[in-house]
Design a protein around this motif. Structure first.
Motif, mmCIF file in Angstrom:
data_model
loop_
_atom_site.group_PDB
_atom_site.id
_atom_site.type_symbol
_atom_site.label_atom_id
_atom_site.label_comp_id
_atom_site.label_asym_id
_atom_site.label_seq_id
_atom_site.Cartn_x
_atom_site.Cartn_y
_atom_site.Cartn_z
ATOM 1 N N GLN A 54 0.639 -1.271 -0.147
ATOM 2 C CA GLN A 54 0.139 -0.152 -0.174
ATOM 3 C C GLN A 54 0.720 1.336 -0.104
ATOM 4 O OE1 GLN A 54 -2.593 -0.607 3.295
ATOM 5 N NE2 GLN A 54 -3.617 -2.494 2.192
ATOM 6 N N ALA A 55 1.843 1.263 0.908
ATOM 7 C CA ALA A 55 2.808 2.448 0.830
ATOM 8 C C ALA A 55 3.717 2.518 -0.547
ATOM 9 C CB ALA A 55 3.720 2.217 1.963
ATOM 10 N N ALA A 109 12.858 -8.019 6.935
ATOM 11 C CA ALA A 109 13.386 -7.196 6.111
ATOM 12 C C ALA A 109 12.543 -6.013 5.840
ATOM 13 C CB ALA A 109 13.751 -7.908 4.726
ATOM 14 N N GLY A 151 12.568 -3.696 8.455
ATOM 15 C CA GLY A 151 14.009 -2.919 8.310
ATOM 16 C C GLY A 151 13.848 -1.613 7.355
ATOM 17 N N LEU A 152 12.853 -1.983 6.385
ATOM 18 C CA LEU A 152 12.610 -0.919 5.351
ATOM 19 C C LEU A 152 11.642 -0.008 5.559
ATOM 20 C CD1 LEU A 152 12.765 -3.086 2.045
ATOM 21 C CD2 LEU A 152 14.222 -1.285 2.573
ATOM 22 N N ARG A 153 11.197 -0.046 6.868
ATOM 23 C CA ARG A 153 9.781 0.727 6.929
ATOM 24 C C ARG A 153 9.913 2.286 7.081
ATOM 25 N NH1 ARG A 153 12.739 -0.672 11.310
ATOM 26 N NH2 ARG A 153 13.000 0.696 13.324
ATOM 27 N N TRP A 154 10.964 2.667 7.439
ATOM 28 C CA TRP A 154 11.154 4.309 6.898
ATOM 29 C C TRP A 154 11.090 4.639 5.589
ATOM 30 C CZ3 TRP A 154 14.847 7.885 5.440
ATOM 31 C CH2 TRP A 154 14.376 9.241 5.477
ATOM 32 N N ARG A 155 12.134 3.685 5.182
ATOM 33 C CA ARG A 155 12.319 4.102 3.425
ATOM 34 C C ARG A 155 10.768 4.063 2.853
ATOM 35 N NH1 ARG A 155 17.236 5.586 2.583
ATOM 36 N NH2 ARG A 155 18.059 4.624 0.414
ATOM 37 N N LEU A 156 9.882 3.116 3.436
ATOM 38 C CA LEU A 156 8.674 3.138 2.708
ATOM 39 C C LEU A 156 7.893 4.531 2.697
ATOM 40 C CD1 LEU A 156 7.482 -0.251 3.772
ATOM 41 C CD2 LEU A 156 7.638 0.309 1.558
ATOM 42 N N VAL A 196 9.491 7.311 2.383
ATOM 43 C CA VAL A 196 10.055 8.054 1.256
ATOM 44 C C VAL A 196 9.300 7.590 0.066
ATOM 45 C CG1 VAL A 196 12.173 8.943 0.366
ATOM 46 C CG2 VAL A 196 12.168 8.508 2.542
ATOM 47 N N SER A 248 6.603 6.149 -0.538
ATOM 48 C CA SER A 248 5.081 6.589 -0.674
ATOM 49 C C SER A 248 4.676 8.012 -1.202
ATOM 50 C CB SER A 248 4.533 6.358 0.638
ATOM 51 O OG SER A 248 4.757 7.447 1.863
ATOM 52 N N ILE A 288 16.816 8.573 -3.795
ATOM 53 C CA ILE A 288 16.529 7.085 -3.725
ATOM 54 C C ILE A 288 16.595 6.218 -5.169
ATOM 55 C CG2 ILE A 288 14.766 5.379 -3.175
ATOM 56 C CD1 ILE A 288 14.190 6.725 -0.693
ATOM 57 N N ARG A 341 15.324 0.240 -7.961
ATOM 58 C CA ARG A 341 15.958 -1.003 -7.116
ATOM 59 C C ARG A 341 14.871 -1.316 -6.025
ATOM 60 N NH1 ARG A 341 21.884 -0.488 -5.681
ATOM 61 N NH2 ARG A 341 22.245 -0.615 -8.047
ATOM 62 N N GLU A 342 14.620 -0.178 -5.343
ATOM 63 C CA GLU A 342 13.972 -0.272 -3.990
ATOM 64 C C GLU A 342 12.577 -0.903 -4.133
ATOM 65 O OE1 GLU A 342 14.964 1.968 -0.835
ATOM 66 O OE2 GLU A 342 16.935 1.847 -1.510
ATOM 67 N N LEU A 345 12.882 -4.503 -4.713
ATOM 68 C CA LEU A 345 13.187 -5.333 -3.435
ATOM 69 C C LEU A 345 11.826 -5.527 -2.626
ATOM 70 C CD1 LEU A 345 15.392 -6.016 -1.463
ATOM 71 C CD2 LEU A 345 15.612 -3.669 -0.626
#
Lengths: 324, 252
Positions: free
Chosen positions: A75-76, A199, A202-207, A209, A211, A222, A226-227, A230
């Protein structure tokens, strides 16, 4: 804090079921099983607890976390509150792969491996169909519908060619059930789910960005492509590993992240880990109901849909405000 | 730091952006103006790395932006988008924190240092007391300032702003332009801003770039290049320039 709820439910659920095991007996049985290699005692209580109940409850925890975390992450990533494993074709891709392995390949290929291969194939197909407009919400939903329909048709084909005995098992599995969990299945699925969920947490804050949209995420530094790949691979991995054992359990991936956002807001630093804890709790609770509320056992996939959808509608109507 | 565009060609459909040479001096505000469809936003997006030019390049301090990785480029060039539509209603501070992405490893979350940078950026735009408010509850003017704060938290040397004052009332328009001016003066930033309001450009910009149909018509300090003939050529409409108490004012 959030980890307490699923663990508490887990401990309570160990006592529950048609064969009641008194709370005071649970710990001794568990410790004896762990410390005496090769099986230890074989009382009925120990048999039920170790061979049936424990794997089942562990599977409920892990599958619930897997589906909820995948849904929240997707969703994000796609900036779309309606996207989850289903809408990207992952669920039916995985279901087809697992069915193929169960009916035709026997034990030669683990159902998890086949499920993962076809789950990834399904997402790739969705992204291919969506093409250059893949970042657009409508396009990706539409592609998801098409690809899901294709895999459902392929699944029907497997059912058509399955012998009656295999067909019965297949249909029961497709409805979604935690009851068939064996330690052999779990030995493959649980580490994969654990890895994928960890994993994604671990990527929670990246999500957060991601989003904001592809262009903005790119200007913020970013590597969007690639992300994105992933996150999709991780979501497909966890969903496939769960679906291969449980069959199709729907709505957890859509409902849980929304409930969590209603409670704590949209920050994925909270949403992703809490979705894991709450998804695990919810599926465990649903399974407790499925196996103890009636004289017979209801397939849990049916239960999550029948109970989950009205529950969600009520919350939707009552909250009345935007919580995303 | 000086930003430079050299031999840039970008085409999309029937539109073609072609710029031989354009220099944006450091510690200055350069306003890019021109009619709709002139290619102002496209130029900005090429500089921001959102669009990849077919030929030519964009350079900051002599470094080719196309050769830099995403993180390196983001630490050098910041981009403030025009009117983004977001799905998730993050709190203001959480939103500004996303400006720190280039400093935070993939599997990590912002540390105290990043929160400090975000708070400092909010302070700078004068919205420190709004950090817990949901973004969607802000006024249009406040949103623009939060977007700028997010880019400030990114600490870039070159700041690109795409029409930061569109749809703002005169007071907020002036506030945003004054803030942009301060960024060039106090932070020595190279500021490139696309604008429609020519009066704002004349008042707050050190240099102006006039664009039309994907090409640069004139570039330089407003006092040197701006006259009625240029306005006529760029906008196809008569705009007069009159002197009022020593200031040049546009009349239509």
């Amino acid at each position: 804090m959030a980890i307490v709820l699923p663990l508490l439910l887990f401990v309570l659920s160990l006592n529950l079921g048609t064969y009641r095991i008194p709370p005071k007996d649970v710990l001794p049985i568990l410790t004896r099983a762990v410390f005496s290699a090769g099986g230890g005692e074989s009382s009925p209580a120990a048999d039920v607890l170790i061979r049936i109940r424990l794997p089942r409850l562990l599977l409920a925890l892990f599958a619930g976390a897997a589906l909820a975390v995948s849904g929240a992450s997707l969703q994000a990533l796609f900036r779309n509150p309606l996207v989850f494993e289903f809408s990207l074709g992952i669920s039916y891709g995985a279901a087809f792969g697992a069915a193929l392995s169960l009916v035709f390949l026997g034990a030669k290929v683990p159902a998890q491996a086949a499920a993962f291969v076809f789950a990834v194939a399904a997402v790739l197909a969705v992204l291919f169909v969506a093409g250059r407009a893949a970042s657009q919400v409508v396009t990706i939903l539409l592609s998801g519908v098409i690809v899901s329909a294709l895999f459902q048709a392929l699944l029907s084909l497997v059912e058509f060619f399955a012998n009656p005995y295999a067909l019965q098992a297949l249909i029961f599995w497709l409805m979604g059930s935690l009851g068939q969990a064996t330690w052999t299945d779990l030995a493959i699925s649980l580490p994969l789910i654990g890895l994928g969920v960890a994993a994604l947490i671990g990527l929670r804050w990246r999500l957060n960005v991601l989003s904001l949209g592809e262009d903005e995420a790119r200007t913020l530094g970013i590597d969007v492509r690639r992300e994105k790949v992933l996150v999709i691979i991780l979501a497909a991995l966890t969903t496939a590993a769960a679906t291969a054992v449980t069959g199709v359990i729907s709505w957890i991936g859509l409902i849980v992240p929304h409930l969590v956002r209603m409670a704590v807001g949209p920050d994925n630093r909270k949403v992703i880990p809490l979705s894991a804890a709450f998804g695990a709790s919810l599926l465990l609770l649903a399974d407790d109901i499925a196996r103890s509320a009636f004289a017979f056992e209801i397939p849990i996939g049916i239960l999550t849909s029948v109970v989950g959808i009205p529950f969600f509608i009520v919350l939707l109507k009552r909250s009345g405000k935007v919580w995303l | 730091m000086k930003a430079r565009v050299a031999g840039l060609v970008f085409s999309y459909g029937g539109f073609r952006l072609e710029i031989d040479e354009l220099v944006f001096p450091g510690s200055q505000v350069t306003a890019v103006v021109g009619p709709n469809g002139a290619g102002k936003s496209t130029l900005l997006k090429c500089l921001a790395g959102i669009l990849t030019p077919e030929r030519g390049g964009t350079f900051v301090d002599g470094r080719d932006l196309a050769r830099l990785g995403g993180r390196e480029r983001a630490r050098l060039v910041g981009y403030v988008p025009q009117e983004p539509t977001y799905m998730f209603n993050y709190a203001v501070l959480d939103f500004v924190l996303t400006g720190r992405a280039a400093f935070i490893p993939r599997f990590s979350s912002p540390a105290a240092l990043d929160v400090e940078a975000a708070r400092e950026a909010l302070q700078y735009v004068g919205l420190a007391d709004l950090e817990r408010r949901p973004f969607f509850e802000l006024s249009s003017g406040e949103r623009r300032l939060v977007l700028i704060a997010r880019t400030l938290a990114q600490r870039p040397s070159v700041l690109l702003l795409d029409e930061p004052t569109t749809f703002l009332d005169p007071r907020h328009e002036t506030e945003v332009m004054a803030l942009i001016r301060r960024l060039a003066v106090e932070r020595a930033a190279t500021v490139i801003v696309t604008l429609h309001a020519l009066d704002m450009a004349m008042k707050f910009a050190d240099a102006m770039v006039f664009m039309k149909a994907g090409a640069v018509v004139a570039a330089g300090p407003p006092d040197d290049i701006l006259d009625e003939a240029l306005l006529r050529a760029v906008y196809d409409v008569d705009i007069g320039i009159v002197d009022v108490a020593g200031r040049r004012v546009l009349v239509r």
